[in-house]
Design a protein around this motif. Sequence first.
Motif, short mmCIF file in Angstrom:
data_model
loop_
_atom_site.label_atom_id
_atom_site.label_comp_id
_atom_site.label_asym_id
_atom_site.label_seq_id
_atom_site.Cartn_x
_atom_site.Cartn_y
_atom_site.Cartn_z
N GLY A 37 0.80 -1.22 0.00
CA GLY A 37 0.00 0.00 0.00
C GLY A 37 0.83 1.27 0.00
O GLY A 37 0.45 2.27 0.59
N GLY A 38 2.00 1.21 -0.63
CA GLY A 38 2.87 2.39 -0.72
C GLY A 38 3.90 2.46 0.38
O GLY A 38 4.63 3.45 0.49
N GLU A 57 8.98 4.58 7.44
CA GLU A 57 9.50 4.21 8.75
C GLU A 57 8.61 3.20 9.47
O GLU A 57 9.09 2.27 10.12
N GLU A 58 7.29 3.37 9.34
CA GLU A 58 6.39 2.50 10.10
C GLU A 58 6.41 1.04 9.66
O GLU A 58 5.92 0.17 10.36
N LEU A 68 9.73 -7.00 5.51
CA LEU A 68 10.34 -5.85 4.83
C LEU A 68 11.06 -6.32 3.56
O LEU A 68 10.93 -5.69 2.51
N GLN A 69 11.77 -7.41 3.66
CA GLN A 69 12.45 -7.96 2.48
C GLN A 69 11.44 -8.33 1.39
O GLN A 69 11.66 -8.05 0.21
N ASP A 70 10.34 -8.95 1.79
CA ASP A 70 9.29 -9.31 0.83
C ASP A 70 8.70 -8.08 0.16
O ASP A 70 8.42 -8.09 -1.04
N LEU A 71 8.49 -7.00 0.93
CA LEU A 71 7.93 -5.77 0.37
C LEU A 71 8.90 -5.13 -0.63
O LEU A 71 8.49 -4.66 -1.69
#
Length: 104
Positions: A37-38, A57-58, A68-71
């Motif tokens: 979602g951005g 940051e969130e 985070l790696q997947d995103l």
Amino acid sequence: MKGNMNNMMKQMQKMQRDMAKAQEELKDKVIEGTAGGGMVTVKANGHKEIVDIVIKEEVVDPDDIDMLQDLVLAATNDALKKVDEMVSQDMGKFTKGLNIPGLF
């Protein structure tokens, strides 16, 4: 017949110059891919070079690095897919109507 062939060769040379110019201009075109979602944004140019990554940051959770790696991976793949679509569209105008195997 010879004049016709010379004319066709000139047209092909012009098309090659135009294609080379268009390919060079792709480097200046930047496409954005996102994930979560951005939460993660990846920018790539038309030469498939990653030029920027923005991570909100969130979404940074030291206990969930895998997410985070997947995103980042998903945003990168999204950007590169969009670059392929842009390149196909930009360069496709040169090959429209031509049926030459291996050319885009």
